[in-house]
Enzyme design. Sequence first.
Site, PDB file in Angstrom:
ATOM      1  N   TRP A  16       0.831  -1.217   0.000  1.00 28.65           N
ATOM      2  CA  TRP A  16       0.000   0.000   0.000  1.00 28.65           C
ATOM      3  C   TRP A  16       0.861   1.261   0.000  1.00 28.65           C
ATOM      4  O   TRP A  16       0.582   2.225  -0.709  1.00 28.65           O
ATOM      5  CB  TRP A  16      -0.980  -0.025   1.171  1.00 28.65           C
ATOM      6  CG  TRP A  16      -2.037   1.051   1.161  1.00 28.65           C
ATOM      7  CD1 TRP A  16      -2.483   1.734   2.250  1.00 28.65           C
ATOM      8  CD2 TRP A  16      -2.794   1.543   0.036  1.00 28.65           C
ATOM      9  NE1 TRP A  16      -3.471   2.625   1.881  1.00 28.65           N
ATOM     10  CE2 TRP A  16      -3.679   2.525   0.522  1.00 28.65           C
ATOM     11  CE3 TRP A  16      -2.812   1.274  -1.329  1.00 28.65           C
ATOM     12  CZ2 TRP A  16      -4.566   3.229  -0.304  1.00 28.65           C
ATOM     13  CZ3 TRP A  16      -3.698   1.986  -2.161  1.00 28.65           C
ATOM     14  CH2 TRP A  16      -4.558   2.938  -1.636  1.00 28.65           C
ATOM     15  N   GLU A  34      -4.463  -7.316   8.559  1.00 30.81           N
ATOM     16  CA  GLU A  34      -4.701  -6.587   9.810  1.00 30.81           C
ATOM     17  C   GLU A  34      -5.806  -7.202  10.660  1.00 30.81           C
ATOM     18  O   GLU A  34      -5.802  -7.113  11.879  1.00 30.81           O
ATOM     19  CB  GLU A  34      -5.074  -5.125   9.510  1.00 30.81           C
ATOM     20  CG  GLU A  34      -3.955  -4.288   8.919  1.00 30.81           C
ATOM     21  CD  GLU A  34      -2.979  -3.785   9.971  1.00 30.81           C
ATOM     22  OE1 GLU A  34      -2.999  -4.287  11.107  1.00 30.81           O
ATOM     23  OE2 GLU A  34      -2.175  -2.902   9.642  1.00 30.81           O
ATOM     24  N   LYS A  79     -14.271  -3.621   8.334  1.00 36.21           N
ATOM     25  CA  LYS A  79     -14.553  -4.401   7.117  1.00 36.21           C
ATOM     26  C   LYS A  79     -13.550  -5.549   6.981  1.00 36.21           C
ATOM     27  O   LYS A  79     -13.851  -6.577   6.378  1.00 36.21           O
ATOM     28  CB  LYS A  79     -14.607  -3.502   5.877  1.00 36.21           C
ATOM     29  CG  LYS A  79     -13.299  -2.788   5.524  1.00 36.21           C
ATOM     30  CD  LYS A  79     -12.329  -3.619   4.740  1.00 36.21           C
ATOM     31  CE  LYS A  79     -10.961  -2.975   4.731  1.00 36.21           C
ATOM     32  NZ  LYS A  79      -9.964  -3.750   3.984  1.00 36.21           N
TER      33      LYS A  79
HETATM   34  N1  LIG Z   1      -2.476  -3.500   0.505  1.00 36.87           N
HETATM   35  C1  LIG Z   1      -3.641  -2.908   0.406  1.00 36.87           C
HETATM   36  O1  LIG Z   1      -4.396  -3.155  -0.555  1.00 36.87           O
HETATM   37  C2  LIG Z   1      -4.062  -1.910   1.413  1.00 36.87           C
HETATM   38  C3  LIG Z   1      -3.496  -1.863   2.675  1.00 36.87           C
HETATM   39  N2  LIG Z   1      -3.929  -0.938   3.577  1.00 36.87           N
HETATM   40  C4  LIG Z   1      -3.336  -0.873   4.902  1.00 36.87           C
HETATM   41  O2  LIG Z   1      -2.004  -0.410   4.785  1.00 36.87           O
HETATM   42  C5  LIG Z   1      -1.235  -0.876   5.899  1.00 36.87           C
HETATM   43  C6  LIG Z   1       0.067  -1.445   5.375  1.00 36.87           C
HETATM   44  O3  LIG Z   1      -0.294  -2.592   4.621  1.00 36.87           O
HETATM   45  P1  LIG Z   1       0.459  -3.112   3.337  1.00 36.87           P
HETATM   46  O4  LIG Z   1       1.358  -2.128   2.738  1.00 36.87           O
HETATM   47  O5  LIG Z   1      -0.570  -3.679   2.478  1.00 36.87           O
HETATM   48  O6  LIG Z   1       1.285  -4.290   4.033  1.00 36.87           O
HETATM   49  P2  LIG Z   1       2.513  -5.066   3.454  1.00 36.87           P
HETATM   50  O7  LIG Z   1       2.621  -6.317   4.248  1.00 36.87           O
HETATM   51  O8  LIG Z   1       2.441  -5.139   1.989  1.00 36.87           O
HETATM   52  O9  LIG Z   1       3.738  -4.100   3.811  1.00 36.87           O
HETATM   53  C7  LIG Z   1       4.069  -3.762   5.114  1.00 36.87           C
HETATM   54  C8  LIG Z   1       5.371  -2.993   5.083  1.00 36.87           C
HETATM   55  O10 LIG Z   1       5.754  -2.694   6.421  1.00 36.87           O
HETATM   56  C9  LIG Z   1       7.093  -3.135   6.630  1.00 36.87           C
HETATM   57  N3  LIG Z   1       7.289  -3.509   8.012  1.00 36.87           N
HETATM   58  C10 LIG Z   1       7.045  -4.678   8.613  1.00 36.87           C
HETATM   59  N4  LIG Z   1       7.416  -4.631   9.900  1.00 36.87           N
HETATM   60  C11 LIG Z   1       7.923  -3.394  10.108  1.00 36.87           C
HETATM   61  C12 LIG Z   1       8.501  -2.725  11.214  1.00 36.87           C
HETATM   62  N5  LIG Z   1       8.650  -3.321  12.384  1.00 36.87           N
HETATM   63  N6  LIG Z   1       8.873  -1.449  11.056  1.00 36.87           N
HETATM   64  C13 LIG Z   1       8.737  -0.835   9.881  1.00 36.87           C
HETATM   65  N7  LIG Z   1       8.232  -1.410   8.782  1.00 36.87           N
HETATM   66  C14 LIG Z   1       7.830  -2.674   8.902  1.00 36.87           C
HETATM   67  C15 LIG Z   1       7.271  -4.312   5.670  1.00 36.87           C
HETATM   68  O11 LIG Z   1       8.645  -4.534   5.396  1.00 36.87           O
HETATM   69  C16 LIG Z   1       6.515  -3.793   4.454  1.00 36.87           C
HETATM   70  O12 LIG Z   1       7.313  -2.937   3.693  1.00 36.87           O
HETATM   71  C17 LIG Z   1      -2.111  -1.893   6.632  1.00 36.87           C
HETATM   72  O13 LIG Z   1      -2.656  -1.271   7.750  1.00 36.87           O
HETATM   73  C18 LIG Z   1      -3.211  -2.202   5.636  1.00 36.87           C
HETATM   74  O14 LIG Z   1      -4.435  -2.537   6.249  1.00 36.87           O
HETATM   75  C19 LIG Z   1      -4.889  -0.035   3.274  1.00 36.87           C
HETATM   76  C20 LIG Z   1      -5.465  -0.016   2.035  1.00 36.87           C
HETATM   77  C21 LIG Z   1      -5.101  -0.945   1.013  1.00 36.87           C
HETATM   78  O1  LIG Z   2      -7.966  -2.382   2.633  1.00 35.68           O
HETATM   79  C1  LIG Z   2      -7.920  -2.987   1.597  1.00 35.68           C
HETATM   80  C2  LIG Z   2      -8.772  -2.637   0.453  1.00 35.68           C
HETATM   81  O2  LIG Z   2      -9.428  -1.437   0.645  1.00 35.68           O
HETATM   82  C3  LIG Z   2      -7.012  -4.133   1.452  1.00 35.68           C
HETATM   83  O3  LIG Z   2      -7.559  -5.221   2.095  1.00 35.68           O
HETATM   84  P1  LIG Z   2      -6.606  -6.364   2.637  1.00 35.68           P
HETATM   85  O4  LIG Z   2      -5.741  -5.749   3.687  1.00 35.68           O
HETATM   86  O5  LIG Z   2      -7.518  -7.418   3.143  1.00 35.68           O
HETATM   87  O6  LIG Z   2      -5.784  -6.829   1.462  1.00 35.68           O
END
Ligand SMILES: NC(=O)C1=CN([C@@H]2O[C@H](COP(=O)(O)OP(=O)(O)OC[C@H]3O[C@@H](n4cnc5c(N)ncnc54)[C@H](O)[C@@H]3O)[C@@H](O)[C@H]2O)C=CC1
Ligand SMILES: O=C(CO)COP(=O)(O)O
Length: 378
Positions: free
Chosen positions: A22, A292, A202
Amino acid sequence: MTPKRMPAESATRTAIIGAGSWGTTFGKILADGGAQVTMWARRPELAQEISEAKRNSKYLPGINLPRSIAATPDIERALEGAQQVYLSVPSQTLRENLRTFRPLLAEGEFPIISLMKGVERASGLRMSQVIEQELGCDPQRIAVASGPNLALEIAREQPTAAVIASRSQETADAVARTARNRYFRSFVNTDVIGTEFGGVLKNLIAVAIGIVDGVGYGENTKASIITRGLVEMTDFAVANGARPETLQGLAGLGDLIATCQSPLSRNNTAGRLLGQGYGFQDVVKQMNQTAEGLASVAPILQLAHEADVYMPIVEQVKMVLDGRMDPRDIAPHLTTDDDTPQEERTNHEQADGGGALRRAFQRALDQLRNGGRSAGGH
Ligand SMILES: NC(=O)C1=CN([C@@H]2O[C@H](COP(=O)(O)OP(=O)(O)OC[C@H]3O[C@@H](n4cnc5c(N)ncnc54)[C@H](O)[C@@H]3O)[C@@H](O)[C@H]2O)C=CC1
Ligand SMILES: O=C(CO)COP(=O)(O)O
């Protein structure tokens, strides 16, 4: 097709902390909207791949990032001159990250925007609350972004919309002006609580959908869970200070639909594995991205108990996670297994006048069935 905008001299300088799926996608959104973007990545090799190859092959395979995006493992360099700072790390690590970066973030007037959709497991706090606590900054500087935003779809430039919420209309407007481009539209509101809880809740319903999908149940079951799930989400969020209309919007219903329908969703995927019979620990091992919902279930149920909100679907997700319910049993208990016919209540305002009493009775009944254990409270 409209040409992509390149950052101009006067472009807003933005920094993103966290280069997962993200964070990196949001970097692309901002850069394609004309902002200057510097990402902070924990791992130097990932920072190098983003900066030089314009790729993030682990998290966004097949996506070419804008040429203007830079990334660094050096937080001071990432934040240098930033006019907006976006946070996109797992919710469970945010506090520790903020403690490390506090001297660079606490001072100044630039907005700090949470892109995260979880609550802190130990405290049940929303991410904007963790930011406020750790940085001790003016809450008017804090904004949150939420909506139906599956990262990979947006990275492929498929059109979508989001909501930017801040207690300060001015902050929300400034962020929304920057976080928009030809495939990403940002709306604004001032309901931070509703916008954040929409994104958190959600995820829990998406885990439930994944579970019944994994079991092999069809569309009726899923539609029933989505519809009743929205009522649960709204009851919970409103009891905790949200505006009900926020949950009908992009950050509630919109994100619920996207996450429950998409195999791209990690929460949905985690649920599907549970429904297929994998135990919680196996599921955690198999997930190489952040789901999450798994960490948010217990604190959300704790908050629900404190606010006297009945969340039967989320309670059943918890029971499946704990190995106390066979995933195949999740559907018959959709809203209640009380024999008394109930009104189909879709509007939280109908919840008064006996609703709280009915919920307390239902909870007592559930506790009896679970051998005196409550599904929340830990
Ligand atoms: N991927 C998606 O489609 C979406 C994600 N989100 C939210 O965004 C947030 C981040 O999720 P994603 O990027 O998808 O997760 P991800 O798992 O793809 O990436 C997480 C990032 O955080 C880093 N990380 C892990 N542990 C860490 C630490 N101790 N300190 C610093 N960095 C660390 C990882 O190396 C990675 O770069 C979550 O809260 C998620 O719910 C929101 C909307 C869309
Ligand atoms: O927040 C999201 C879409 O809006 C991404 O959902 P997930 O974290 O379940 O991949």
